[in-house]
Scaffold this motif. Structure first.
Motif, PDB file in Angstrom:
ATOM      1  N   VAL A   9       5.517  -3.598   0.017  1.00  0.00           N
ATOM      2  CA  VAL A   9       6.463  -3.156  -1.018  1.00  0.00           C
ATOM      3  C   VAL A   9       5.692  -2.618  -2.220  1.00  0.00           C
ATOM      4  O   VAL A   9       6.057  -1.590  -2.809  1.00  0.00           O
ATOM      5  N   GLY A  10       4.595  -3.270  -2.591  1.00  0.00           N
ATOM      6  CA  GLY A  10       3.778  -2.801  -3.714  1.00  0.00           C
ATOM      7  C   GLY A  10       3.193  -1.429  -3.466  1.00  0.00           C
ATOM      8  O   GLY A  10       3.191  -0.573  -4.349  1.00  0.00           O
ATOM      9  N   LEU A  39       4.388   0.866  -1.395  1.00  0.00           N
ATOM     10  CA  LEU A  39       5.502   1.810  -1.368  1.00  0.00           C
ATOM     11  C   LEU A  39       5.945   2.182  -2.782  1.00  0.00           C
ATOM     12  O   LEU A  39       6.151   3.364  -3.092  1.00  0.00           O
ATOM     13  N   VAL A  40       6.074   1.197  -3.652  1.00  0.00           N
ATOM     14  CA  VAL A  40       6.469   1.461  -5.041  1.00  0.00           C
ATOM     15  C   VAL A  40       5.394   2.300  -5.724  1.00  0.00           C
ATOM     16  O   VAL A  40       5.685   3.239  -6.483  1.00  0.00           O
ATOM     17  N   LEU A  98       5.731   5.910  -4.599  1.00  0.00           N
ATOM     18  CA  LEU A  98       6.933   6.561  -5.141  1.00  0.00           C
ATOM     19  C   LEU A  98       6.807   6.872  -6.639  1.00  0.00           C
ATOM     20  O   LEU A  98       7.393   7.858  -7.111  1.00  0.00           O
ATOM     21  N   THR A  99       6.077   6.044  -7.372  1.00  0.00           N
ATOM     22  CA  THR A  99       5.960   6.272  -8.814  1.00  0.00           C
ATOM     23  C   THR A  99       4.749   7.125  -9.176  1.00  0.00           C
ATOM     24  O   THR A  99       4.543   7.427 -10.338  1.00  0.00           O
TER      25      THR A  99
END
Length: 126
Positions: A116-117, A119-120, A123-124
Motif C-alpha cells: 500500500v505504501g 502504491l500511494v 500515485l502521489t
C-alpha cells in the motif's frame, strides 16, 4: 399523529355561523337620534372581542409551535446519540477484527502495508 394546531373555538363557531361578523346593524335599538352611535359602539365591542379571541388563538398557535419544535429537537438529539453509540461499537469491532488478523498473520500484514505504501508513493509522484 395528533393535530398540533387545533382550530380555535371562536373560529369553529364562526365557521358554523353561530357568531355573526361585527357589523353596524348588530345594535340593540331600532331607531332614534342616538342609533348610529349605539350601533358603532356595539360594532366596536364586537370587533374588540374578535381581536382578543384572535390574539388568544395566535398565542395558542405560537405555544403549540414552540412545543412541537422542542419535542422534535429532543427526538433528533436522542436519535443522534443512539446512532453515535452504534457507530462507536462498529468501529471498535472492526479495530479488534483487524488486530486479530494482524496477530494471526504478521508477515502478510507487513507485506500488505509495504504494498500500500509503494502504491500511494507511485500515485502521489510527480
Amino acid at each position: 399523529m395528533r393535530n398540533l394546531f387545533p382550530a380555535h373555538p371562536f373560529i369553529e363557531r364562526y365557521q358554523r355561523k353561530e357568531i355573526p361578523m361585527a357589523t353596524a346593524q348588530s345594535g340593540t335599538r331600532s331607531g332614534g337620534p342616538g342609533n348610529g352611535k349605539d350601533q358603532k359602539a356595539v360594532a366596536a365591542r364586537a370587533v374588540k372581542q374578535d381581536l382578543q379571541e384572535a390574539q388568544e388563538a395566535a398565542r395558542n398557535f405560537v405555544s403549540a409551535v414552540k412545543s412541537s419544535a422542542s419535542n422534535f429537537g429532543e427526538h433528533v438529539q436522542q436519535r443522534v446519540t443512539e446512532r453515535a453509540a452504534i457507530t462507536v461499537q462498529k468501529v471498535r469491532g472492526a479495530k479488534a477484527k483487524a488486530e486479530d488478523k494482524v496477530r494471526a498473520r504478521p508477515l502478510a500484514a507487513i507485506g500488505l502495508a509495504a504494498g500500500v505504501g509503494i502504491l500511494v508513493g507511485l500515485l502521489t509522484r510527480r
